[in-house]
Design an enzyme around this catalytic site. Sequence first.
Site, PDB file in Angstrom:
ATOM      1  N   ALA A  48       1.174 -45.796 -53.880  1.00 44.92           N
ATOM      2  CA  ALA A  48      -0.232 -46.188 -53.824  1.00 44.92           C
ATOM      3  C   ALA A  48      -0.356 -47.526 -54.543  1.00 44.92           C
ATOM      4  O   ALA A  48       0.456 -47.850 -55.414  1.00 44.92           O
ATOM      5  CB  ALA A  48      -1.080 -45.133 -54.511  1.00 44.92           C
ATOM      6  N   GLY A  57       3.217 -42.461 -53.294  1.00 51.26           N
ATOM      7  CA  GLY A  57       2.533 -42.229 -52.018  1.00 51.26           C
ATOM      8  C   GLY A  57       3.407 -42.495 -50.805  1.00 51.26           C
ATOM      9  O   GLY A  57       3.165 -41.945 -49.737  1.00 51.26           O
ATOM     10  N   GLU A  74       5.325 -39.411 -50.440  1.00 50.62           N
ATOM     11  CA  GLU A  74       4.352 -38.386 -50.028  1.00 50.62           C
ATOM     12  C   GLU A  74       3.983 -38.532 -48.545  1.00 50.62           C
ATOM     13  O   GLU A  74       3.803 -37.539 -47.841  1.00 50.62           O
ATOM     14  CB  GLU A  74       3.114 -38.463 -50.930  1.00 50.62           C
ATOM     15  CG  GLU A  74       3.430 -37.951 -52.346  1.00 50.62           C
ATOM     16  CD  GLU A  74       2.321 -38.231 -53.350  1.00 50.62           C
ATOM     17  OE1 GLU A  74       1.920 -39.408 -53.484  1.00 50.62           O
ATOM     18  OE2 GLU A  74       1.855 -37.277 -54.001  1.00 50.62           O
ATOM     19  N   GLU A 121       5.237 -41.274 -60.680  1.00 50.55           N
ATOM     20  CA  GLU A 121       3.876 -41.308 -61.230  1.00 50.55           C
ATOM     21  C   GLU A 121       3.802 -41.066 -62.730  1.00 50.55           C
ATOM     22  O   GLU A 121       2.965 -41.660 -63.420  1.00 50.55           O
ATOM     23  CB  GLU A 121       2.979 -40.286 -60.501  1.00 50.55           C
ATOM     24  CG  GLU A 121       2.530 -40.732 -59.120  1.00 50.55           C
ATOM     25  CD  GLU A 121       3.534 -40.440 -58.009  1.00 50.55           C
ATOM     26  OE1 GLU A 121       4.684 -40.045 -58.329  1.00 50.55           O
ATOM     27  OE2 GLU A 121       3.177 -40.599 -56.840  1.00 50.55           O
TER      28      GLU A 121
END
Length: 260
Positions: A66, A112, A115, A135
């Site tokens: 992200a 992300g 993911e 993260e």
Amino acid sequence: MTFENILVEKNNAVATITINRPSKLNALNKATIEELHHAFKQCDEDSGIRAIIITGSGEKAFVAGADISEFASFNTSQGSELARKGQELLFDFVERLGTPVIAAVNGFALGGGLELAMASHIRVASDNARMGLPEVTLGVIPGYGGTQRLPQLVGKGRANEMIMTAQMIDAATALNFGLVNHVVPQAELLQKANEIAEKIAKNSPMAIAQAIKAVNANFSDGINGYSVEIDRFGFCFGTGDFKEGTTAFLEKRKADFQGN
Ligand code: COA
């Protein structure tokens, strides 16, 4: 919708969506997530498209996570909303899509990015790929489904180690863990993803969409996957694809599925 952060290319029955922010290692900002939602939706609604490949632009990254610059100043409720909206628009959306999605992981797949690959139905990686959920190095946890899908794919112990150490694994380890289905040289990555997509494209799109629902049910709390399978199995008997598939077999010819 015109896209600024992604490229969409359709080649016969296969659509390839390329995240195209190589200078930011294809990091997922809000605009990119929205564009991806629309692109996946459009491809899914296009009855001529029978498989979707998602990949990243350049040779370095699939997606490096992200976009950290967008959420660094967020508070608690903005953080929750970021995860909720992202899961709804992209990660759960992809996993529940009726059209199969193949992630062609061409480099870093972090946060992300991993993911997104894990929300896809099938993963193929290039030999330079590196995957991880870093993260906790930022003081946060995976928020786009990583704490749920990583244990599903690699088991709880390996997932805990990857999440807690924040270490990346290489493509060979990802293959060994079952996190990716195939590892190929980078130059052959899209070819490999296309080969899988073309095999899928020959089969009944209607049946494949039902299979996705039944497989997903195995990982949905409070849902009996066997019941979903019975229901979706029965549903298939009322479809044109079932009539075509069984008739073609009995007539000793190749089925010509219309996805109805
Ligand atoms: N969000 C925003 N920008 C990112 C990004 C992310 N997740 N990942 C990389 N970028 C940007 C960098 O800020 C840099 O931009 P700049 O040139 O304008 O400074 C550019 O992409 C290139 O990255 P850089 O860090 O210089 O490349 P590198 O080869 O030295 O390192 C990584 C590659 C992947 C190891 C490193 O970029 C990284 O750790 N990224 C963050 C990974 C992460 O924590 N993801 C989870 C987010 S929740």
